[in-house]
Each structure stands twice: as structure tokens, then as C-alpha cells.
Design a protein around this motif. Structure first.
Motif, short mmCIF file in Angstrom:
data_model
loop_
_atom_site.label_atom_id
_atom_site.label_comp_id
_atom_site.label_asym_id
_atom_site.label_seq_id
_atom_site.Cartn_x
_atom_site.Cartn_y
_atom_site.Cartn_z
N THR A 174 4.10 31.30 -4.43
CA THR A 174 3.38 30.24 -5.14
C THR A 174 2.11 29.94 -4.35
O THR A 174 2.16 29.72 -3.14
N TRP B 71 1.51 31.60 -9.46
CA TRP B 71 2.37 32.42 -8.60
C TRP B 71 2.44 33.84 -9.13
O TRP B 71 1.97 34.14 -10.23
N ASN B 72 3.01 34.74 -8.34
CA ASN B 72 3.11 36.15 -8.73
C ASN B 72 4.55 36.59 -8.95
O ASN B 72 4.83 37.78 -9.02
N GLY B 73 5.45 35.62 -9.08
CA GLY B 73 6.88 35.91 -9.23
C GLY B 73 7.64 35.73 -7.94
O GLY B 73 8.86 35.59 -7.94
N GLU B 74 6.91 35.71 -6.81
CA GLU B 74 7.52 35.50 -5.50
C GLU B 74 6.80 34.41 -4.72
O GLU B 74 7.42 33.51 -4.18
N SER C 3 6.49 42.67 -16.58
CA SER C 3 7.03 43.33 -15.40
C SER C 3 6.23 43.03 -14.13
O SER C 3 6.75 43.19 -13.03
N ARG C 4 4.99 42.59 -14.30
CA ARG C 4 4.17 42.31 -13.12
C ARG C 4 3.11 41.26 -13.46
O ARG C 4 2.75 41.07 -14.63
N SER C 5 2.60 40.64 -12.42
CA SER C 5 1.52 39.67 -12.60
C SER C 5 0.18 40.41 -12.67
O SER C 5 0.05 41.53 -12.16
N ARG D 105 1.18 33.59 -20.27
CA ARG D 105 0.96 32.69 -19.14
C ARG D 105 -0.35 32.98 -18.40
O ARG D 105 -0.46 32.80 -17.19
N TRP E 259 1.10 37.44 -17.11
CA TRP E 259 2.31 38.21 -16.83
C TRP E 259 2.53 39.18 -17.98
O TRP E 259 2.53 38.78 -19.14
N ARG F 54 -1.78 36.77 -10.53
CA ARG F 54 -0.99 35.55 -10.70
C ARG F 54 -0.81 35.20 -12.17
O ARG F 54 -1.52 35.70 -13.04
N LYS G 226 2.71 25.78 -9.48
CA LYS G 226 2.51 26.52 -10.71
C LYS G 226 2.85 25.59 -11.87
O LYS G 226 3.48 24.54 -11.67
#
Length: 266
Positions: free
Chosen positions: A127, A122-125, A74-76, A53, A71, A102, A154
Motif C-alpha cells: 500500500t 496499492w499493487n496487491g501487496e 492478474s496484475r496491477s 479500479r 487492475w 497500482r 487505498k
């Protein structure tokens, strides 16, 4: 993936795959030669980490590829890399100021303004609703004010149009979970956004693809999904002169799908 029309080659990096019940990310790098009809894995000493992504864009004038974010499972991520095909070499571009980490964002390379343009994700939390430009010659990111522009989102699609020096953005998933069916034009020179959504449009969707047909001066949009249970397989074209969407219906066409890869060969 990006396509080098001058060399007739497509470059593909990373992605996600399923192995023994686990989703894994890759950082393998492949080249497809459309003239020889052959694939070749490219090995370099310095290479971006595993991810999915992320965004990749191609600077055709200087023959270089830009890769940003993604991604890793586990993290952006927020790193920026440039690949030089002539030298078979990756280089990480580090800057003091840069966009927050992101994935699921959109990006294009503005051939007229000689810059990479990025929006949303977004970073998972969180947008994002931000817009950034990156100048390769200055190795500098600059955040652009988004006045009267698209909402935070996103999974949208973006394409650069060299004929009118504008960028076009469509649909995605908004921060409140809704699916916009809008179409926006962005003028990088003026840093101005304009909602150009006509009443008849392809409808709400995300994870679709969009390209610019340089011969016919049209935007082409395909697929995506509007709920997690319904993928789409429709094809639409947007006439820049009339400002109208028209659905293209053919007896033979791809099956409905989300997250298709796209490129347009001139």
C-alpha cells in the motif's frame, strides 16, 4: 467516469463485470450525451487494455481525459493515457520516471497548477503513501515528498478545489487494515499537507465518493463501506469556511452502496 460540462457529455471506460461465475475486466469506452439523452460506444484503433479500479480525470481547459493504472485481473497497471475527444483518439504517454504500478488510488486534475495529482493505492501487496504530479505540457512525472501527510492507503476519495487551489483527500483503508476517518487538504504550490479533520465527521469508510460543489463551496461525500458486510448510504457536506462536516438527511435517498461513481456538473 468524467464529465465534460461544456459539451454535456460523460465518458466511461472499462470496469469489472460478472459472467458465468467469472469476474472479467472490460476496455469498452462509452459516451453519454446529456442533451440528446443517448449512449454511444466509441471505437478507436489504439485503446488502453482491459482494467478496473483505475483513475480518470478531466482537463476542462484543454478538453482532454487522463487515465492511469488499474487492475487487469492478474496484475496491477501503471500506464498513462490521454484521450482527445475532439479527435476521438487515445495516446499513451510514456516516461522514463513514473509511479509504480497500482490500483485503488486517488487522482485529480489541478486546473490551477495544470497538472495531474495522484496519491496512494496499492499493487496487491504494497500500500503506497506516495504523491506524484504529472505535467502534460512537459510529459513528466515528479514524485512529491509526503511530509506530515496522510498515511499509506487505498480506496480513498480525492477532489480538486479551484477556488482555493487545493486538493482534498478523505478516508480509505490504511496499510494496517484500519479505516481512517480523516480529511486532509493538500496545497500543490507549497507541497504541504494539513490534517483538517473535525471531531464530528462522516466516520470510517472506503470506496465512497466525494465531489466539490462550486456554487456553495462545499465538499459532498456519499456512501462507501466501513466493513465488508456494511455498506453506507449517508450524505455529508463539508463547509470550507467553517471547517465542519454536517450530515444531510432526507426522506428520499439512494440505498446504501460502495464504489458509487460521481461527478459534479457546473
Amino acid at each position: 467516469a468524467v464529465f465534460d460540462a461544456q459539451q454535456g457529455k460523460m465518458l466511461l471506460f472499462g470496469g469489472v463485470y460478472f459472467l458465468e461465475g467469472i469476474y472479467l475486466r472490460s476496455n469498452d469506452f462509452w459516451e453519454y450525451d446529456s442533451i440528446d439523452n443517448s449512449w454511444k460506444e466509441i471505437h478507436t484503433q489504439n485503446v488502453p487494455a482491459e482494467r478496473s479500479r483505475h483513475v480518470m480525470v478531466f482537463d476542462s481547459q484543454n478538453e482532454q481525459v487522463f487515465l492511469h493504472g488499474g487492475w487487469d485481473g492478474s496484475r496491477s497497471l501503471g500506464d498513462l493515457w490521454v484521450y482527445y475527444p475532439a479527435e476521438t483518439r487515445w495516446e499513451e504517454r510514456k516516461t522514463e520516471t513514473h509511479p509504480p504500478d497500482r490500483f485503488g488510488h486517488g487522482a485529480v486534475f489541478d486546473e490551477v497548477g495544470r497538472q495531474l495529482i495522484l496519491f496512494g493505492g496499492w499493487n496487491g501487496e504494497t500500500t503506497y503513501q506516495d504523491c506524484w504530479s504529472y505535467s502534460p505540457s512537459q510529459n513528466k512525472w515528479q514524485e512529491k515528498a509526503v511530509n506530515n501527510g496522510p498515511c499509506a492507503r487505498k480506496g480513498h476519495a480525492m477532489v480538486s478545489c479551484p477556488d482555493d487551489a487545493k486538493v482534498y483527500l478523505s478516508c480509505g483503508i490504511a496499510s494496517d487494515g484500519t479505516y481512517p476517518s480523516d480529511l486532509w487538504s493538500y496545497d500543490p504550490a507549497k507541497n504541504s499537507w494539513k490534517d483538517i479533520s473535525p471531531s464530528v465527521n462522516p466516520g470510517k469508510r472506503t470506496s465512497h465518493c466525494m465531489v466539490y460543489d462550486t456554487q456553495r463551496k462545499r465538499l459532498l461525500l456519499f456512501g462507501g463501506y466501513n466493513t465488508r458486510s456494511k455498506s453506507l448510504g449517508d450524505l455529508w457536506e463539508f463547509n470550507l469556511s467553517t471547517g465542519q462536516w454536517t450530515q444531510i438527511v432526507r426522506d428520499q435517498h439512494p440505498s446504501p452502496r460502495k464504489s458509487p461513481a460521481e461527478l459534479f456538473a457546473q
